[in-house]
Structure formats: C-alpha cells, structure tokens
Enzyme design. Structure first.
Site, mmCIF file in Angstrom:
data_model
loop_
_atom_site.group_PDB
_atom_site.id
_atom_site.type_symbol
_atom_site.label_atom_id
_atom_site.label_comp_id
_atom_site.label_asym_id
_atom_site.label_seq_id
_atom_site.Cartn_x
_atom_site.Cartn_y
_atom_site.Cartn_z
ATOM 1 N N ASP A 1 0.900 -1.278 -0.338
ATOM 2 C CA ASP A 1 -0.406 0.396 -0.134
ATOM 3 C C ASP A 1 0.755 1.140 0.049
ATOM 4 O OD1 ASP A 1 -1.771 2.333 1.053
ATOM 5 O OD2 ASP A 1 -3.342 0.517 1.562
ATOM 6 N N HIS B 1 -10.563 -5.510 -3.266
ATOM 7 C CA HIS B 1 -9.082 -5.726 -2.071
ATOM 8 C C HIS B 1 -9.719 -6.217 -0.614
ATOM 9 C CE1 HIS B 1 -10.259 -1.501 -2.043
ATOM 10 N NE2 HIS B 1 -9.550 -1.903 -0.912
#
Length: 126
Positions: A39, A110
C-alpha cells in the site's frame, strides 16, 4: 470518497490500471488469480493490498459472480502471501471494505493485509 458497490465495474479504477501494468506498484506476489502489492499509504508496518485479477467491484459482487476457481484462487492467494511473509505466527489482520458504511474507496475488490505489530481492537469506539 466511498463508492457505491452496486454500480457497474469501472475499468479505469486505479487497481484495474495496476493490473494492466499502466500504473506501477511494489509487487509482493502475483499468480493467475491475484496481485499483491504494498500500500502506498501504509497503516501498519506491513500493509499489503491483495486484488483479484477479475473485474469485481466488491466482495458482494465477487461472491455473486466469481467462479469457484476465481474465489478459491483469491482465498488461497491471500493465504500464500501471509505465509510467504512469515505472518501466520505472530498474526495479521485482513480487512475488506464494502460500500459507503464500509468506506470502500476503490471500486475493485481488494483485501488489506495488516501486520508487523499488535493491531489493537478491531473497531475504534466513539
């Protein structure tokens, strides 16, 4: 800004662009069913995003339209990433946000994988 998970899939979302190789990512794992990458705004020492390679808006969409092979491949891919990173022991957290109340911001299913420290209670209280 949270998205409406009942809208059709938008193939211009950031994860679709990453899957097509139009936007770079720091890849952790890739197979026929999933792409896992770091991320860009980590919320824990380890913060990995894991996305299925199909065009699914949300967990609801995936569970309704995904094939048995896609669903099994995604679940196995998530587990493989956790094992590959040595996270089974001491532990990790998975999070999938769906819709407005879940604060889903990208219209592509996700899962967030968080690890690297004690993560505290599941939800903050007001």
């Amino acid at each position: 800004m949270p998205i409406d998970p009942t809208l059709p899939y938008d193939d211009q979302n950031i994860f679709a662009k990453i899957l097509r190789g139009e936007v770079p990512c720091n890849k952790i794992h890739e197979d026929d069913h999933v792409l896992a990458f770091q991320d860009i705004n980590p919320q824990a020492p380890t913060h990995i995003l894991i996305v299925p390679k199909g065009s699914f808006v949300s967990w609801d969409d995936f569970s309704a339209r995904g094939t048995d092979e896609q669903i099994a491949g995604f679940v196995r891919g998530v587990g493989q990433v956790a094992r590959m990173l040595g996270l089974v022991q001491p532990g990790y957290r998975l999070l999938a946000n769906i819709g407005n109340h879940g604060h889903q911001e990208v219209p592509h299913l996700h899962v967030h994988l968080f690890a690297g420290r004690p993560l505290g209670p599941m939800l903050l209280t007001d």
